[in-house]
Design an enzyme around this catalytic site. Structure first.
Site, mmCIF file in Angstrom:
data_model
loop_
_atom_site.group_PDB
_atom_site.id
_atom_site.type_symbol
_atom_site.label_atom_id
_atom_site.label_comp_id
_atom_site.label_asym_id
_atom_site.label_seq_id
_atom_site.Cartn_x
_atom_site.Cartn_y
_atom_site.Cartn_z
ATOM 1 N N ALA A 273 0.847 -1.180 0.000
ATOM 2 C CA ALA A 273 0.000 0.000 0.000
ATOM 3 C C ALA A 273 0.885 1.232 0.000
ATOM 4 O O ALA A 273 2.093 1.135 0.193
ATOM 5 C CB ALA A 273 -0.896 0.019 1.235
ATOM 6 N N GLU A 309 -0.084 2.607 6.964
ATOM 7 C CA GLU A 309 -0.220 3.738 6.032
ATOM 8 C C GLU A 309 -0.798 4.947 6.757
ATOM 9 O O GLU A 309 -0.402 6.080 6.514
ATOM 10 C CB GLU A 309 -1.084 3.365 4.823
ATOM 11 C CG GLU A 309 -0.623 2.122 4.053
ATOM 12 C CD GLU A 309 0.848 2.074 3.708
ATOM 13 O OE1 GLU A 309 1.454 3.145 3.518
ATOM 14 O OE2 GLU A 309 1.410 0.953 3.644
HETATM 15 N N1 TRP Z 1 5.807 3.575 1.247
HETATM 16 C C1 TRP Z 1 5.012 2.404 1.034
HETATM 17 C C2 TRP Z 1 4.808 1.743 2.370
HETATM 18 O O1 TRP Z 1 5.305 1.377 3.149
HETATM 19 C C3 TRP Z 1 5.546 1.353 0.179
HETATM 20 C C4 TRP Z 1 6.028 1.667 -1.186
HETATM 21 C C5 TRP Z 1 7.221 2.140 -1.543
HETATM 22 C C6 TRP Z 1 5.407 1.331 -2.388
HETATM 23 N N2 TRP Z 1 7.377 2.121 -2.891
HETATM 24 C C7 TRP Z 1 6.289 1.616 -3.421
HETATM 25 C C8 TRP Z 1 4.189 0.815 -2.675
HETATM 26 C C9 TRP Z 1 5.985 1.327 -4.738
HETATM 27 C C10 TRP Z 1 3.877 0.538 -3.970
HETATM 28 C C11 TRP Z 1 4.764 0.782 -5.000
HETATM 29 O O2 TRP Z 1 4.286 1.686 3.129
HETATM 30 ZN ZN ZN Z 2 5.719 2.322 4.890
#
Ligand code: TRP
Ligand code: ZN
Length: 903
Positions: A273, A309
């Site tokens: 997510a 999230e």
């Molecule tokens: N930041 C998101 C999470 O931890 C994860 C994430 C990073 C992501 N790069 C992504 C999700 C690319 C989908 C596609 O929680």
């Molecule tokens: Zn994260």
């Protein structure tokens, strides 16, 4: 043949942005076959920056027009090259200090199979901008330390895309003047944010609505958007969201800052997510659940990912990362927060056991392999390769160690200080540690080494009790060998951080009567509790405990207080004592795991055949665990009876410098299960019977634990001899896999059946598929149980399933369910001696890297440990890796992983 050598980016080269962007006004028009993106950026010279040319990132964009302060730019004033757009001043002079830059680009979301940027999924268009996807939507200085206020207008066909969503609040909407079949909506996000948090959805989705009143009395509108017809599967996600919102207020004093919070689920998604401000985009896997479609594990994963999230809103969004090397600043901290949420809402001990198991299966091998890196790497070629178990899970362990060292209250004050200092800023891991240090008044200088060192430290412990002085003396010695990461640093001529680490060792001393000794260290006047957190800072340290009345059994690293490998020689009897009496539930489990590992390693050394190597004491200890199963927490009993995973046993062999023998590991583990099943049959039967469900399904802690233990018993019973299996167990497996009430029980039975070489297996699988073929996430389970089967012929079966209409190489969930499950969760078949598992993986990676490099690269990580196997397997693995590396136009993501593996 062309092999791309990925360009390496170094943390030490960081410089502040030369230009800042105060506001972004986007206009995205979605048309048949393409989208047009108009962007107006209010740019301003950064007083801290070096000045000069404005360089914007842009990938796969067709530039249509560019203007500055309303005037179309002459061709001499800009260049498009190497995925950048550079803007120069007039007559090669400087650019004005502030100006409006407007660009118009065309993009092709329909052919975007990477799922980064704006892409098409079946019900509409969705964006994914972390880490560097925004540059695939428009030209922009795409780095997290450029924070801007965004306005976004979306325009699309009304019928096909009734929902037009972006971050923040919808401030206007209407029908397009030139075309009444099209509509538009304008969204305004009041908070400045980096481009990676931008999100856009234009789709046909159903919505579940609710609201949440914050503790200060503001009402937040909540919405969960899902594909049409799935509203009956989003109640749990909504409930999880509200639970998470309340929890963050109570535990960390953090309140939702927007009036509107949306979650949109999409079935094509690279990861779990994404925390886009006010508009989280989720893999359907972490939203959709109904008792008949989702397992207890799925329900808990939804809780955790929704919370994760949501928690990012403060740890990630309000305070974000200065650069991508700081990724763990938001991810490690947010995982720690979602772990604590899990512990506070489910069983703390079970949660911890599951986390440590995941760390051992996923992170320890990473730290020992060719992609080893610290929580904050010093360099990378492709940032997408660093969304790893190390950055996420070891990062969370590092945060947890700070929590353990300074205590819960000081940690909370540290968090408060962190937000006080850095709200609205893009900061570094040092800033986080500094806030903790300043709030707690504890020196964390040495602790910072955790951010710079790769590898799993070893902790050697030696203890002795002296009857005459009634003293227990404990000597702890830490060591950390250089990893592939330190080698990469050395190759690049970069400095290596050295010296001992600082970490907490929580311990207790369990007396012969099973009670914990009160702990008084030499020099103290009175005991201070029965669990002490020792702060280890030197290579070797000795601790002396006074007034210990009898020879104790030391219980070290309670609650897994540090992510290290423990070398501590304890007898089987001592481990059995801890299994029975340790007040720390984690260490009761851990003692059982250490005992089982010892038994299994001895069996593996003997080839794993038969059961002559299985000590009766071990069986008896398991019997006692099972006897206590109904009175103790059933969930903990179930965890205690899960033998160490094949991957964990493989790492244990590698850690002793032995060659990993996946066949012997598998054989020994199965034979031990069979032996326990035979020896403890009545007890497994009794517990199974006693735990028959008596109330309608609910994914609550008590029921989850009962189901876990009951299905564990059934799994063991299925290891019985043929006659017993056919007569007494098979009918139960068939009945349970055929019921359509709760997926937890169904899949437990089906996964067990999938290991049995019986015609009933095929019938059950076929019936399951026939019933669930319309439910994508359930079909994933069907693929997964086949991919992880023990049966010979599994490699061929996986290949066959790749041709099945249910499979789709473009859908990450399908690839993860079938291919990643095979590579990562079926070690014995993946590491088949004839190389067939490696060849399968290579075939998929080669085809997939041209479609979706991120997912292909994750699969390529399956080869990480190839050098730990015998020469024949190494030959096959090298051939597979060479084949991937020789691939034309190999994606940078895969090139980095394979390049490191072959180094
Ligand atoms: N930041 C998101 C999470 O931890 C994860 C994430 C990073 C992501 N790069 C992504 C999700 C690319 C989908 C596609 O929680
Ligand atoms: Zn994260």
């Amino acid at each position: 043949m062309r092999t791309e050598t990925p360009n390496t980016i170094y943390l030490k080269d960081y410089t502040p942005p030369t230009w800042l962007v105060d506001t972004v006004d986007l206009h995205v028009a979605i048309h048949q076959g393409h989208a047009e993106v108009r962007a107006r950026l209010a740019c301003r010279r950064n007083p801290q920056g070096a000045g000069g040319t404005l360089v914007l990132n842009g990938e796969a964009l067709a530039l249509q027009a560019v203007s500055l302060d309303g005037d179309a730019l002459a061709p001499a004033r800009y260049t498009v090259a190497d995925d950048t757009l550079s803007i120069m001043g007039e007559d090669a002079g400087p650019l004005p200090d502030a100006f409006l830059l407007e660009t118009v680009v065309r993009i092709e979301p329909d052919s975007n199979t990477q799922l980064s940027g704006l892409y098409r999924s079946k019900d509409g268009y969705f964006s994914q901008c972390e880490a560097q996807g925004f540059r695939r939507i428009t030209f922009f200085p795409d780095r997290p330390d450029v924070m801007a206020r965004f306005t976004c207008t979306i325009e699309a066909e009304r019928e096909r895309f009734p929902q037009l969503l972006s971050n923040g609040n919808r401030v206007a909407s209407g029908t397009c003047e030139h075309d009444a079949s099209r509509h538009w909506a304008r969204w305004e996000d009041p908070f400045p944010k980096p481009a990676y948090l931008f999100a856009l959805v234009a789709a046909s989705l159903d919505m579940l609505e609710d609201e949440f009143v914050t503790r200060s009395g503001r009402t937040v509108r909540l919405a969960v958007y899902v594909e049409p017809g799935k509203l009956d599967q989003c109640g749990h996600a909504m409930a999880a969201l509200k639970k998470a919102m309340r929890w963050d207020e109570e535990r960390f004093g953090l309140e939702m800052d927007l009036d509107h919070y949306m979650i949109a689920a999409v079935s094509d998604f690279n990861m779990g997510a994404m925390e886009n401000k006010g508009l989280n985009i989720f893999n359907t896997k972490y939203v959709l659940a109904r008792p008949d479609t989702a397992t207890d594990g799925d329900y808990q994963a939804i809780d955790r990912v929704v919370a994760h999230e949501y928690f990012h809103n403060w740890t990630g969004n309000r305070v974000t990362c200065r650069d991508w090397f700081q990724l763990s600043l938001k991810e490690g901290l947010t995982v720690f927060r979602d772990q604590e949420f899990g512990a506070d809402t489910h069983s703390r001990a079970v949660t911890r056991i599951q986390e440590v198991r995941a760390l051992r299966v996923g992170q320890f091998p990473e730290d020992a392999g060719p992609m080893a890196h610290p929580v904050r790497p010093a360099s990378y070629a492709e940032i997408n390769n660093f969304y790893t178990a190390t950055v996420y899970n070891k990062g969370a362990e590092v945060v947890r160690m700070i929590h353990t060292l300074i205590g819960r209250e000081a940690f909370r004050q540290g968090m408060d200080l962190y937000f006080q200092r850095h709200d609205g800023q893009a900061v570094t891991c040092e800033d986080f540690v500094a806030a903790m240090q300043d709030a707690a008044g504890v020196d964390l200088t040495q602790f910072r080494r955790w951010y710079a060192r790769a590898g799993t430290p070893r902790l050697k412990a030696e203890g002795a009790w002296d009857a005459a002085s009634r003293r227990y003396t404990l000597t702890l010695t830490q060591s950390l060998a250089a990893t592939a990461y330190e080698q990469r640093l050395a190759d690049a001529g970069m400095p290596i951080v050295e010296g001992p680490l600082h970490f907490p060792v929580a311990l207790g001393l369990v007396l012969p009567d099973g009670t914990d000794a009160p702990l008084r260290l030499a020099g103290e006047t009175a005991p201070q509790g029965t669990t002490r957190v020792l702060s280890l800072t030197a290579a070797t340290q000795t601790f002396v405990f006074e007034d210990i009345p009898a020879a104790p059994v030391a219980s070290l690293l309670r609650d897994f207080s540090a992510p290290v490998q423990l070398d501590f020689e304890q007898t089987d009897a001592e481990l059995a004592h801890l299994m029975a009496h340790d007040t720390d539930a984690f260490n009761r489990w851990e003692a059982g795991q250490r005992l089982a590992t010892r038994v299994l390693l001895a069996g593996i050394a003997a080839g794993g055949e038969g059961d002559a190597w299985i000590p009766a004491d071990f069986v008896a200890a398991c019997g006692r665990v099972l006897d206590a199963g109904l009175t103790d927490a059933p969930a903990l009993t179930a965890e205690a009876l899960v033998l160490p995973a094949e991957q964990v046993l493989a790492e244990a062999m590698a850690g002793r410098g032995e060659i990993i023998d996946p066949e012997a590991i598998h054989r020994a583990r199965v034979n031990l299960r069979r032996h326990l099943a035979t020896q403890l049959r009545e007890r497994f039967e009794a517990v199974w019977t006693a735990l028959a469900p008596s109330e309608p399904y609910a994914p609550d802690g008590a029921q989850v634990g009962r189901r876990a233990l009951r299905n564990l018993c059934l799994g063991y019973l299925a290891e019985s001899d043929d006659a017993t299996l056919r007569a007494a167990v098979l009918p139960r497996l068939l009945a349970q896999s055929g019921q359509r009430g709760n997926m937890t029980d169904v899949i437990a039975a089906l996964a067990t059946l999938a290991n049995l070489d019986l015609p009933e297996r095929e019938t059950a699988l076929a019936a399951f598929h026939a019933h669930w073929q319309g439910e994508a996430l359930v079909v994933d389970k069907w693929l997964q149980v086949q991919a992880t089967s023990r049966l010979p012929g599994t490699v061929a079966r996986v290949r066959e399933l790749m041709q099945h209409p249910a499979f789709d190489l473009k859908n990450p969930n399908k690839v993860y369910a079938l291919v990643r499950s095979f590579c990562a969760a079926n070690p014995r078949h993946f590491h088949a001696a004839d190389g067939s598992g490696y060849a399968l993986a290579a075939d998929v990676i080669i085809e997939l890297q041209a479609i979706n490099p991120q997912v292909a690269s994750r699969l390529a990580r399956s080869f990480d440990r190839w050098r730990q196997f015998d020469a024949v397997r190494q030959g096959h693995a090298r051939a597979a890796l060479d084949r991937i590396r020789a691939c034309e136009n190999l994606a940078k993501d895969v090139a980095e992983v394979v390049g490191n593996a072959l180094k």
